[in-house]
Design a protein around this motif. Structure first.
Motif, PDB file in Angstrom:
ATOM      1  N   ARG A  21       0.876  -1.193   0.000  1.00 23.94           N
ATOM      2  CA  ARG A  21       0.000   0.000   0.000  1.00 23.94           C
ATOM      3  C   ARG A  21       0.899   1.224   0.000  1.00 23.94           C
ATOM      4  NH1 ARG A  21      -4.028   1.552   4.348  1.00 23.94           N
ATOM      5  NH2 ARG A  21      -5.141   2.702   2.738  1.00 23.94           N
ATOM      6  N   PRO A  22       1.751   1.380  -0.986  1.00 22.28           N
ATOM      7  CA  PRO A  22       2.764   2.434  -0.940  1.00 22.28           C
ATOM      8  C   PRO A  22       2.162   3.826  -0.810  1.00 22.28           C
ATOM      9  CG  PRO A  22       2.642   1.451  -3.143  1.00 22.28           C
ATOM     10  CD  PRO A  22       1.820   0.600  -2.237  1.00 22.28           C
ATOM     11  N   GLN A  23       0.983   4.032  -1.369  1.00 26.15           N
ATOM     12  CA  GLN A  23       0.365   5.365  -1.318  1.00 26.15           C
ATOM     13  C   GLN A  23       0.019   5.782   0.108  1.00 26.15           C
ATOM     14  OE1 GLN A  23      -1.030   2.575  -2.302  1.00 26.15           O
ATOM     15  NE2 GLN A  23      -3.154   2.469  -1.627  1.00 26.15           N
ATOM     16  N   ALA A  24      -0.105   4.812   1.008  1.00 27.93           N
ATOM     17  CA  ALA A  24      -0.398   5.132   2.419  1.00 27.93           C
ATOM     18  C   ALA A  24       0.742   4.658   3.320  1.00 27.93           C
ATOM     19  CB  ALA A  24      -1.714   4.485   2.839  1.00 27.93           C
ATOM     20  N   LEU A  25       1.948   4.610   2.771  1.00 28.74           N
ATOM     21  CA  LEU A  25       3.131   4.149   3.528  1.00 28.74           C
ATOM     22  C   LEU A  25       2.859   2.807   4.221  1.00 28.74           C
ATOM     23  CD1 LEU A  25       4.399   7.536   5.083  1.00 28.74           C
ATOM     24  CD2 LEU A  25       5.002   6.496   2.897  1.00 28.74           C
ATOM     25  N   ASN A  26       2.149   1.946   3.488  1.00 25.35           N
ATOM     26  CA  ASN A  26       1.817   0.608   3.997  1.00 25.35           C
ATOM     27  C   ASN A  26       1.071   0.633   5.330  1.00 25.35           C
ATOM     28  OD1 ASN A  26       2.895  -0.788   1.796  1.00 25.35           O
ATOM     29  ND2 ASN A  26       4.953  -0.740   2.664  1.00 25.35           N
ATOM     30  N   ALA A  27       0.283   1.681   5.539  1.00 27.48           N
ATOM     31  CA  ALA A  27      -0.555   1.709   6.749  1.00 27.48           C
ATOM     32  C   ALA A  27      -1.438   0.457   6.749  1.00 27.48           C
ATOM     33  CB  ALA A  27      -1.395   2.972   6.770  1.00 27.48           C
ATOM     34  N   LEU A  28      -1.596  -0.087   7.945  1.00 29.74           N
ATOM     35  CA  LEU A  28      -2.253  -1.388   8.081  1.00 29.74           C
ATOM     36  C   LEU A  28      -3.755  -1.199   8.219  1.00 29.74           C
ATOM     37  CD1 LEU A  28       0.306  -2.673  10.759  1.00 29.74           C
ATOM     38  CD2 LEU A  28       0.354  -3.173   8.302  1.00 29.74           C
ATOM     39  N   ASN A  29      -4.458  -1.283   7.093  1.00 32.06           N
ATOM     40  CA  ASN A  29      -5.917  -1.258   7.196  1.00 32.06           C
ATOM     41  C   ASN A  29      -6.423  -2.688   7.407  1.00 32.06           C
ATOM     42  OD1 ASN A  29      -5.737  -2.389   4.689  1.00 32.06           O
ATOM     43  ND2 ASN A  29      -6.660  -0.679   3.583  1.00 32.06           N
ATOM     44  N   MET A  30      -7.705  -2.812   7.652  1.00 33.03           N
ATOM     45  CA  MET A  30      -8.238  -4.136   7.973  1.00 33.03           C
ATOM     46  C   MET A  30      -8.051  -5.111   6.817  1.00 33.03           C
ATOM     47  SD  MET A  30      -9.175  -4.555  11.003  1.00 33.03           S
ATOM     48  CE  MET A  30     -10.074  -6.087  10.856  1.00 33.03           C
ATOM     49  N   ALA A  31      -8.252  -4.625   5.604  1.00 31.68           N
ATOM     50  CA  ALA A  31      -8.136  -5.522   4.439  1.00 31.68           C
ATOM     51  C   ALA A  31      -6.715  -6.078   4.358  1.00 31.68           C
ATOM     52  CB  ALA A  31      -8.510  -4.764   3.172  1.00 31.68           C
ATOM     53  N   LEU A  32      -5.736  -5.198   4.544  1.00 32.03           N
ATOM     54  CA  LEU A  32      -4.341  -5.660   4.482  1.00 32.03           C
ATOM     55  C   LEU A  32      -4.059  -6.656   5.598  1.00 32.03           C
ATOM     56  CD1 LEU A  32      -1.214  -3.481   3.812  1.00 32.03           C
ATOM     57  CD2 LEU A  32      -1.193  -5.234   5.571  1.00 32.03           C
ATOM     58  N   ARG A  33      -4.550  -6.348   6.786  1.00 37.57           N
ATOM     59  CA  ARG A  33      -4.273  -7.231   7.920  1.00 37.57           C
ATOM     60  C   ARG A  33      -4.911  -8.606   7.730  1.00 37.57           C
ATOM     61  NH1 ARG A  33      -5.389  -3.669  13.106  1.00 37.57           N
ATOM     62  NH2 ARG A  33      -6.067  -2.019  11.738  1.00 37.57           N
ATOM     63  N   ARG A  34      -6.109  -8.606   7.132  1.00 29.62           N
ATOM     64  CA  ARG A  34      -6.750  -9.899   6.865  1.00 29.62           C
ATOM     65  C   ARG A  34      -5.929 -10.701   5.852  1.00 29.62           C
ATOM     66  NH1 ARG A  34     -11.724  -6.992   6.436  1.00 29.62           N
ATOM     67  NH2 ARG A  34     -12.704  -6.998   8.476  1.00 29.62           N
ATOM     68  N   GLU A  35      -5.482 -10.007   4.821  1.00 24.23           N
ATOM     69  CA  GLU A  35      -4.704 -10.684   3.781  1.00 24.23           C
ATOM     70  C   GLU A  35      -3.396 -11.229   4.366  1.00 24.23           C
ATOM     71  OE1 GLU A  35      -5.370  -8.452   0.063  1.00 24.23           O
ATOM     72  OE2 GLU A  35      -3.360  -9.137  -0.481  1.00 24.23           O
ATOM     73  N   LEU A  36      -2.778 -10.423   5.199  1.00 22.62           N
ATOM     74  CA  LEU A  36      -1.515 -10.836   5.811  1.00 22.62           C
ATOM     75  C   LEU A  36      -1.725 -12.078   6.691  1.00 22.62           C
ATOM     76  CD1 LEU A  36       1.445  -9.904   5.991  1.00 22.62           C
ATOM     77  CD2 LEU A  36       0.811  -8.512   7.969  1.00 22.62           C
ATOM     78  N   ALA A  37      -2.770 -12.056   7.486  1.00 24.05           N
ATOM     79  CA  ALA A  37      -3.050 -13.184   8.378  1.00 24.05           C
ATOM     80  C   ALA A  37      -3.313 -14.452   7.554  1.00 24.05           C
ATOM     81  CB  ALA A  37      -4.247 -12.872   9.270  1.00 24.05           C
ATOM     82  N   ARG A  38      -4.073 -14.281   6.474  1.00 31.48           N
ATOM     83  CA  ARG A  38      -4.377 -15.443   5.616  1.00 31.48           C
ATOM     84  C   ARG A  38      -3.082 -16.018   5.042  1.00 31.48           C
ATOM     85  NH1 ARG A  38      -8.291 -12.990   2.933  1.00 31.48           N
ATOM     86  NH2 ARG A  38      -7.032 -12.579   1.095  1.00 31.48           N
ATOM     87  N   HIS A  39      -2.196 -15.166   4.583  1.00 29.03           N
ATOM     88  CA  HIS A  39      -0.924 -15.655   4.053  1.00 29.03           C
ATOM     89  C   HIS A  39      -0.135 -16.400   5.128  1.00 29.03           C
ATOM     90  CE1 HIS A  39      -0.777 -14.235  -0.006  1.00 29.03           C
ATOM     91  NE2 HIS A  39      -1.042 -12.987   0.327  1.00 29.03           N
TER      92      HIS A  39
END
Ligand code: CO8
Length: 257
Positions: A21-39
């Protein structure tokens, strides 16, 4: 839509997760956190994966929780999100995780790095827990993992002031494992990952489990855990192979058995 976390396999046995999420300095939104957890759940279960690299980009590892998403949140919503389960998927990963930190690792980003087992930082990296400056406090283990990593007085200074520190200071206080030049960061982290990926995975997994479980146990219990895990490894083929190969003066071939 672009993936918020990009997965690739840069070397045998090495999985690399890159926050995207480079445009937000990789700020951790819920969608990103869910994806990360799934990985993490998938990679944790994969026998082919021996080590996980967790990266951001040159500007930011992650600048913390997504403040745009949090600003209007209330306590009940936060509770209902069960975000701790997403973090737990990372904490529970039985394979070594190496955080590869360039640029900002702030707030939840610093906490994310502290979920790793090894932190390799670029000279440009900046760490901090600035939550206090936006009216809250760390909520993903920051108070406790930082305390355990660097001790009370350094942790308190960072947590209470929200000040950022550079890579050299983070290294000196024990918050990072190693600092590399910016341009060498990814190569160095991959080299370390590859080195660990070639080692016997059962021994590697036992070391990680015992260090983490033992850290919060009374010393006698932790030493017993260590002894049991040590003894258990003598049931593995890789122990026989590793010691036999040494005595035969040849390279060992580890199979994870
Ligand atoms: N949330 C949302 N967006 C962010 C965040 C963030 N944490 N950080 C940066 N951004 C966005 C900016 O809004 C900006 O977007 P736009 O271009 O649309 O305006 C873009 O990223 C670039 O940021 P800046 O323009 O601010 O870049 P600068 O180089 O000037 O500054 C900083 C970089 C110093 C990193 C600055 O952006 C900053 O201070 N960010 C906020 C850092 C922060 O306070 N983090 C802690 C957040 S609270 C937290 O993490 C609580 C954790 C609790 C539980 C765990 C949850 C994951």
């Amino acid at each position: 839509m672009d993936e918020l976390v990009v997965l690739d396999y840069p070397a045998a046995g090495v999985a690399r997760l890159r926050l995207n999420r480079p445009q937000a300095l990789n700020a951790l939104n819920m969608a990103l956190r869910r994806e990360l957890a799934r990985h993490f759940q998938t990679l944790s279960a994969s026998v082919d994966v021996r080590v996980i690299l967790l990266c951001g980009d040159r500007r930011a590892f992650a600048a913390g929780a997504d403040l745009a998403e949090l600003v209007d949140c209330d306590s009940i919503e936060l509770m209902q999100c069960q975000v701790h389960m997403l973090w737990q998927a990372i904490a529970d990963c039985p394979k070594p995780v190496i955080a590869v930190v360039a640029g900002y690792a702030l707030g939840g980003g610093c906490e994310l790095a502290m979920h790793a087992d090894i932190i390799v930082a670029a000279e440009s990296a900046q760490f901090g827990q600035p939550e206090v400056k936006v009216g809250v406090m760390p909520g993903a283990g920051g108070t406790q993992r930082l305390l355990r990593a660097v001790g009370k007085f350094r942790a308190m200074k960072l947590l209470l002031s929200g000040e950022r520190i550079g890579a050299a200071e983070a290294l000196a206080m024990g918050l990072v494992s190693e600092v590399a030049a910016d341009e060498a960061l990814e190569t160095r982290a991959l080299e370390l990952a590859t080195q660990i990926a070639m080692l016997p995975p059962l021994a590697v997994a036992q070391i990680k489990e015992v260090v983490l479980a033992g850290a919060d146990a009374p010393l006698a219990t932790a030493l017993m855990l260590e002894r049991k895990a040590y003894q258990l490894l003598f049931a593995s083929r890789d122990q026989k192979e590793g010691m036999r190969a040494f005595l035969d003066k040849r390279a060992a071939v580890f199979r994870g058995e």
